[in-house]
Design a protein around this motif. Sequence first.
Motif, PDB file in Angstrom:
ATOM      1  N   ILE A  16      -0.836 -12.283  20.517  1.00 28.27           N
ATOM      2  CA  ILE A  16      -1.999 -12.151  19.636  1.00 28.27           C
ATOM      3  C   ILE A  16      -1.678 -11.242  18.446  1.00 28.27           C
ATOM      4  O   ILE A  16      -2.043 -11.539  17.309  1.00 28.27           O
ATOM      5  N   LEU A  18       1.273 -10.826  17.128  1.00 27.87           N
ATOM      6  CA  LEU A  18       2.133 -11.644  16.273  1.00 27.87           C
ATOM      7  C   LEU A  18       1.298 -12.595  15.422  1.00 27.87           C
ATOM      8  O   LEU A  18       1.487 -12.729  14.219  1.00 27.87           O
ATOM      9  N   PHE A  19       0.311 -13.219  16.084  1.00 25.60           N
ATOM     10  CA  PHE A  19      -0.561 -14.164  15.382  1.00 25.60           C
ATOM     11  C   PHE A  19      -1.290 -13.473  14.233  1.00 25.60           C
ATOM     12  O   PHE A  19      -1.302 -13.956  13.109  1.00 25.60           O
ATOM     13  N   MET A  22       1.115 -12.526  11.343  1.00 31.12           N
ATOM     14  CA  MET A  22       1.631 -13.687  10.631  1.00 31.12           C
ATOM     15  C   MET A  22       0.550 -14.371   9.790  1.00 31.12           C
ATOM     16  O   MET A  22       0.791 -14.811   8.682  1.00 31.12           O
ATOM     17  N   VAL A  23      -0.661 -14.459  10.376  1.00 28.32           N
ATOM     18  CA  VAL A  23      -1.711 -15.247   9.722  1.00 28.32           C
ATOM     19  C   VAL A  23      -2.465 -14.447   8.660  1.00 28.32           C
ATOM     20  O   VAL A  23      -3.129 -15.012   7.818  1.00 28.32           O
ATOM     21  N   PHE A  24      -2.297 -13.109   8.683  1.00 31.04           N
ATOM     22  CA  PHE A  24      -3.095 -12.292   7.784  1.00 31.04           C
ATOM     23  C   PHE A  24      -3.028 -12.741   6.321  1.00 31.04           C
ATOM     24  O   PHE A  24      -4.077 -12.889   5.688  1.00 31.04           O
ATOM     25  N   PRO A  25      -1.826 -13.000   5.753  1.00 29.89           N
ATOM     26  CA  PRO A  25      -1.798 -13.448   4.355  1.00 29.89           C
ATOM     27  C   PRO A  25      -2.587 -14.742   4.127  1.00 29.89           C
ATOM     28  O   PRO A  25      -3.229 -14.895   3.076  1.00 29.89           O
ATOM     29  N   VAL A  26      -2.565 -15.641   5.105  1.00 25.86           N
ATOM     30  CA  VAL A  26      -3.312 -16.897   4.974  1.00 25.86           C
ATOM     31  C   VAL A  26      -4.810 -16.592   4.945  1.00 25.86           C
ATOM     32  O   VAL A  26      -5.560 -17.080   4.101  1.00 25.86           O
ATOM     33  N   TRP A  28      -6.155 -13.796   4.095  1.00 25.76           N
ATOM     34  CA  TRP A  28      -6.480 -13.040   2.891  1.00 25.76           C
ATOM     35  C   TRP A  28      -6.653 -13.967   1.695  1.00 25.76           C
ATOM     36  O   TRP A  28      -7.510 -13.763   0.849  1.00 25.76           O
ATOM     37  N   MET A  29      -5.831 -15.027   1.647  1.00 29.33           N
ATOM     38  CA  MET A  29      -5.966 -16.019   0.574  1.00 29.33           C
ATOM     39  C   MET A  29      -7.342 -16.675   0.645  1.00 29.33           C
ATOM     40  O   MET A  29      -8.057 -16.771  -0.370  1.00 29.33           O
TER      41      MET A  29
ATOM     42  N   VAL B  11      -0.843 -19.107  18.561  1.00 30.26           N
ATOM     43  CA  VAL B  11       0.342 -18.655  17.829  1.00 30.26           C
ATOM     44  C   VAL B  11       0.997 -19.828  17.108  1.00 30.26           C
ATOM     45  O   VAL B  11       1.356 -19.728  15.926  1.00 30.26           O
ATOM     46  N   VAL B  18       1.294 -20.764   8.282  1.00 27.36           N
ATOM     47  CA  VAL B  18       2.202 -20.009   7.418  1.00 27.36           C
ATOM     48  C   VAL B  18       3.233 -20.958   6.801  1.00 27.36           C
ATOM     49  O   VAL B  18       3.558 -20.886   5.617  1.00 27.36           O
ATOM     50  N   MET B  21       2.142 -22.969   3.765  1.00 29.94           N
ATOM     51  CA  MET B  21       1.824 -22.272   2.526  1.00 29.94           C
ATOM     52  C   MET B  21       2.949 -22.446   1.502  1.00 29.94           C
ATOM     53  O   MET B  21       4.088 -22.087   1.780  1.00 29.94           O
ATOM     54  N   VAL B  29      -0.148 -14.144  -2.868  1.00 27.59           N
ATOM     55  CA  VAL B  29      -0.972 -13.433  -1.894  1.00 27.59           C
ATOM     56  C   VAL B  29      -0.311 -12.112  -1.498  1.00 27.59           C
ATOM     57  O   VAL B  29      -0.972 -11.076  -1.414  1.00 27.59           O
ATOM     58  N   TRP B  32      -0.899  -9.545  -4.201  1.00 26.65           N
ATOM     59  CA  TRP B  32      -2.233  -8.922  -4.140  1.00 26.65           C
ATOM     60  C   TRP B  32      -2.278  -7.881  -3.032  1.00 26.65           C
ATOM     61  O   TRP B  32      -2.804  -6.807  -3.196  1.00 26.65           O
ATOM     62  N   MET B  33      -1.718  -8.279  -1.882  1.00 27.64           N
ATOM     63  CA  MET B  33      -1.837  -7.408  -0.702  1.00 27.64           C
ATOM     64  C   MET B  33      -1.102  -6.088  -0.885  1.00 27.64           C
ATOM     65  O   MET B  33      -1.454  -5.091  -0.271  1.00 27.64           O
ATOM     66  N   TRP B  75       9.005 -13.555   6.853  1.00 25.85           N
ATOM     67  CA  TRP B  75       7.682 -14.077   7.213  1.00 25.85           C
ATOM     68  C   TRP B  75       7.623 -15.585   6.973  1.00 25.85           C
ATOM     69  O   TRP B  75       7.102 -16.338   7.782  1.00 25.85           O
TER      70      TRP B  75
END
Lengths: 84, 203
Positions: A16, A18-19, A22-26, A28-29, B11, B18, B21, B29, B32-33, B75
């Motif tokens: 979780i 890791l998920f 990894m997914v945070f930038p997605v 955030w977009m 997961v 990812v 993208m 992105v 920005w972050m 990433w």
Amino acid sequence: MTSRVLRRGGWNAVGIVLFVVMVFPVFWMISTAFKTDDQINSLTPTWFSATPTLRHFGDAIHTPFFWTDVKNSLIIGSSSSRSR
Amino acid sequence: MRVSGSVRILVTSGLVLVWAMPQVVAVQVWYWMTNFQNGVVNYVLTELHVGNYFQHDWYATTFSQLGLVTALIVWGALPFVAITIYAALSQVPGELVEAAEIDGARPWRVFLDVTLPILRPVLLILTSLSILWDFGVFTQPYLLIGQAHLNPSNYLMGIYLFEEGYLKADYGRGAAISILMLLLVAAMSVFYVRRMVKIGDVD
């Protein structure tokens, strides 16, 4: 048996974390797209906009060359297939 | 295999997101972050008490710039590597693992002597592909570090090539850099390619 359950719980937690990382930038977009400019530029980040706006989508689509760009991308995308 | 089905699906779908993208979107992105004023990374690191990252400028030093580019590339590359290894792992015959366990092998030995040899060809291909793809990387460093911060001390080979062969239109030097890059990549992947050829011979 208990140690097995505990171990599985540990690996689940790793999965979780890791998920989320990894997914945070997605995320955030997506979340940024619906925020107002004030929320985007604020020093304290907004996670989910309480006042979601579609204005940015309108701005993006209502440029005179938007559909030309879409067409160009579609032509190039369908004539080549690259995984990266 | 070690996690619950639902976590596995979570997961995997995250990794696919990812993967889907586009590079330019990902760079934007990340930019920005990591913005020094209102970037969410600084906020989260400060809130988690990792340290005081209030208005921390990630683009201040070469080390930090290249560190960010590395993180971004890892990433972006992780989904392909993880999903490929996962697919390879599911091909490991269960009977072999079971037989080794019955013979009294500890989990670590089962991994070293049963799982790893079966995974080896996939790992070799992944390593050489990653070297090939990421050695010439251009989009991520060029856009993330940005025109303002780029200078010869944080160039990568791809950016050097772009600068000389494209912006300065020095075709001769551009061609020379291209060949040198090709030789370097070839030298780095020769080890893996030889190992792969050897594995092919045994089969």
